[in-house]
Design an enzyme around this catalytic site. Structure first.
Site, PDB file in Angstrom:
ATOM      1  N   ILE B 334       0.713  -1.262   0.151  1.00 24.80           N
ATOM      2  CA  ILE B 334      -0.167  -0.006  -0.098  1.00 24.80           C
ATOM      3  C   ILE B 334       0.683   1.213   0.048  1.00 24.80           C
ATOM      4  CG2 ILE B 334      -1.731   1.405   1.466  1.00 24.80           C
ATOM      5  CD1 ILE B 334      -2.801  -1.464   2.154  1.00 24.80           C
ATOM      6  N   ASP B 338       0.359   4.021  -5.850  1.00 20.84           N
ATOM      7  CA  ASP B 338      -0.477   5.251  -5.933  1.00 20.84           C
ATOM      8  C   ASP B 338      -1.843   5.138  -5.739  1.00 20.84           C
ATOM      9  OD1 ASP B 338       1.554   5.206  -8.960  1.00 20.84           O
ATOM     10  OD2 ASP B 338       2.206   6.332  -6.945  1.00 20.84           O
ATOM     11  N   SER B 363      -7.381   6.990  -5.584  1.00 21.59           N
ATOM     12  CA  SER B 363      -6.293   6.820  -6.480  1.00 21.59           C
ATOM     13  C   SER B 363      -5.509   8.327  -6.344  1.00 21.59           C
ATOM     14  CB  SER B 363      -6.917   6.829  -7.862  1.00 21.59           C
ATOM     15  OG  SER B 363      -6.279   7.328  -8.853  1.00 21.59           O
ATOM     16  N   ARG B 364      -4.412   8.173  -5.961  1.00 22.74           N
ATOM     17  CA  ARG B 364      -3.564   9.398  -5.871  1.00 22.74           C
ATOM     18  C   ARG B 364      -3.287  10.177  -7.000  1.00 22.74           C
ATOM     19  NH1 ARG B 364       0.471   7.177  -1.055  1.00 22.74           N
ATOM     20  NH2 ARG B 364      -0.620   5.401  -0.755  1.00 22.74           N
ATOM     21  N   VAL B 365      -3.702   9.555  -8.059  1.00 24.14           N
ATOM     22  CA  VAL B 365      -3.601  10.361  -9.168  1.00 24.14           C
ATOM     23  C   VAL B 365      -4.856  11.101  -9.540  1.00 24.14           C
ATOM     24  CG1 VAL B 365      -3.073  10.369 -11.845  1.00 24.14           C
ATOM     25  CG2 VAL B 365      -1.879   8.926 -10.240  1.00 24.14           C
TER      26      VAL B 365
END
Lengths: 69, 498
Positions: B334, B338, B363-365
């Site tokens: 984890i 991303d 979703s870090r994007v």
């Protein structure tokens, strides 16, 4: 003191054995040797000194021909 | 006939030269063999990860380098190596054939075919271990990798070059998500690599059949090291897949790789480390269990235009036990990826499939990886679902609730139904845009939740049949404007009044 393994296709004649031992003495100085017979070599000689294998067997030469030729 | 004489002449010449040929190779001697670990005396010059040849197609991987001996792990021929055997240095580290010819094939981690076909015609070879792209070699993740799964593309969108973890207990639909993502890449010019680690052979077989049935094998490679294979092969499999996918990335193409799954991969590496007598730590995993996965996943990237602008998107899969995402290996992965997609058993059994827990998935994007249309239309959906979740506690009070709360609950139910999606049915961007518009603007207030999917189905069929121009416009522009809104509102009106 190097431990050497010599493998041949058929048991060495005494004359040939003397030549081999002379070569080993010159190259390694102090050594012990064990002889093996393996007819799958077809001919020639293979020498293993713990670090390198000197492969002069007929089989590997023919195999090399097969792959490269 | 003339050729025959030429050949026989050449043969005679070569045979005459034989006495002068012969080879010298660096070698050592096998001291002990047990549990797949070979201890070799000598081989002082061997490097880390070098392949050691033990005769007759048997290879081992050198992993413990000591002054006077080398510990190597057997890749094959476990019962055929004896003490006293000669072990040759090959002067090469593990590598795999790469190039277009791998597409459509099923191979083992060393590149040997497993599908009964001919050997791979390699355009080149890549080492299994390779450095990840540097900071300067990369560029922002800014284009979507469309999975065709509504819940993902709208709420936790994935961009090309991103690593998004799929995590959940057994039988929660993790592999199904990955397979649907592969199927949705048809016609999108994305090469897919599926790495099967430690799985049942029957499962891998079924997966290949599924991909074939949906015409996805044409652009997919399967790298397989099933549970029957040795731990070293299972350990190597993800790196093989990455090398193959990287080759496409560095040639300016887009690739998608799925590691199914890294939990089994960690177990295989633990097995090897324990056999090599390396010190063990938490849960008996070796000290470098994090590095095992970080160096793998960091090789996924979006390359800068100077390097061709290719990308490698990774979907690693981790299996948890009893939903414990705070366990050792899960927390490791984890922290590397991303973002993650949480799949929950409760949701799955309640019929919510894909069983994505929208609240915990991230979703870090994010929206940088969405088309304009989807970005604009999915903005509210997280909030709506968050309100729904908060109110769900009161759902059991039924008639005792005020109108506002009832409305939020009903709306949340409709949204949840809308996000459900059957397997093997990825949704196109334009269909998703239409559905998102309808749901987030709550145009289906009068439709019972359970009937939402079939209504939407009818709507989409109607749109394709009578408003195809609009649908094609949405797809082409990747946007959804006022005009499109009007068309869809009218279509919904028409169908509601029927």
């Amino acid at each position: 003191m190097t431990n050497i393994h010599v493998t041949v296709a058929r048991p060495l004649l005494d004359t040939d054995r003397v030549k081999v031992e002379a070569f080993l003495a010159k190259k390694y100085g102090e050594y012990t040797v064990v002889y093996h017979v393996d007819d799958s070599l077809l001919g020639g000689i293979v020498i293993f000194d713990g670090e390198k294998v000197y492969d002069g067997s007929l089989k590997s030469k023919l195999d090399a021909l097969k792959t490269n030729g | 006939m003339a050729d025959f004489h030429l050949i026989s002449q050449q043969l005679k010449e070569q045979l005459a030269a034989l006495p002068k040929t012969g080879s010298i190779q660096k070698a050592g001697r096998v001291k002990t063999v047990n549990d797949g670990v070979v201890l070799i005396e000598g081989l002082a010059d061997v490097v880390m990860g070098e392949l050691i040849y033990l005769g007759k197609d048997k290879y081992a991987l050198a992993l413990n380098l000591e002054e006077k001996q080398v510990g190597a792990i057997l890749l094959s021929g476990e019962n055929e190596v004896a003490a006293g055997d000669i072990a040759y240095a090959t002067h090469r580290v593990a590598s795999v054939p790469v190039g277009e010819d791998v597409l459509g094939r099923v191979i083992d981690p060393l590149g040997n075919p497993l599908d009964g076909g001919r050997n791979i015609r390699a355009k080149g070879y890549r080492n299994l271990e390779a450095p990840a792209p540097t900071i300067w070699q990369r560029t922002k993740v800014d284009s979507p990798l469309e999975t065709g799964i509504k819940a993902i593309d709208s709420i936790v969108p994935i961009g090309k070059g991103q690593r998004e973890l799929i995590i959940g207990d057994r039988q929660t639909g993790k592999t199904a998500l990955a397979v649907d993502a592969i199927i949705n890449q048809k016609g999108k010019n994305v090469v897919c690599v599926y790495v099967a680690i430690g799985q049942k052979i029957s499962t891998v077989r079924k997966l290949i059949d599924d991909l074939t049935a949906h015409d996805a094998m044409r652009y997919t490679v399967v790298v397989s090291a099933t549970a029957a294979e040795s731990a070293p092969l299972q350990y190597l499999a993800p790196y093989t897949g990455t090398a193959i996918a990287e080759d496409f990335m560095y040639r300016g193409k887009d690739a998608l790789i799925i590691y199914d799954d890294l939990s089994k991969h960690a177990v295989a590496y633990r097995t090897i480390s324990l056999l090599l007598r390396r010190p063990s730590g938490r849960e008996a995993y070796p000290g470098d269990i994090f590095y095992l996965h970080s160096r793998l996943l960091e090789r996924s990237a979006h390359l800068s235009p100077a390097l061709g602008g290719g990308s490698l998107t990774a979907l690693p899969i981790i299996e948890t036990l009893s939903g414990d995402i705070a366990a050792y290996v899960p927390t490791n992965v984890i922290s590397i990826t991303d973002g993650q997609i949480y799949l929950e058993s409760e949701l799955f059994h309640a019929g919510v499939r894909p069983a994505i827990n929208v609240g915990l998935s991230v979703s870090r994007v994010g929206s940088a990886a969405q088309t304009k249309a989807i970005k604009r239309l999915s903005g509210k959906i997280r909030l709506d679902l968050a309100h729904y979740r908060e109110m769900q506690l009161f759902a059991r009070f039924g008639a005792d609730l005020d109108a506002g709360t009832k409305a939020v609950l009903a709306r949340g139910e409709r949204l949840t139904e809308s996000l459900k999606q059957p397997r093997y049915q990825p949704v196109s961007m334009e269909d998703m845009a239409v559905e998102l518009f309808v749901m987030t603007n709550d145009l289906l207030r009068s439709v019972p939740a359970k009937e939402v999917p079939s209504f939407v189905g009818e709507l989409l069929t109607y749109m394709h049949q009578t408003q195809d121009a609009t649908m094609r416009k949405i797809r082409k522009a990747q946007d959804f404007d006022q005009e499109d809104e009007t068309v869809v509102r009218q279509a919904v009106e028409r169908l509601l009044n029927k």
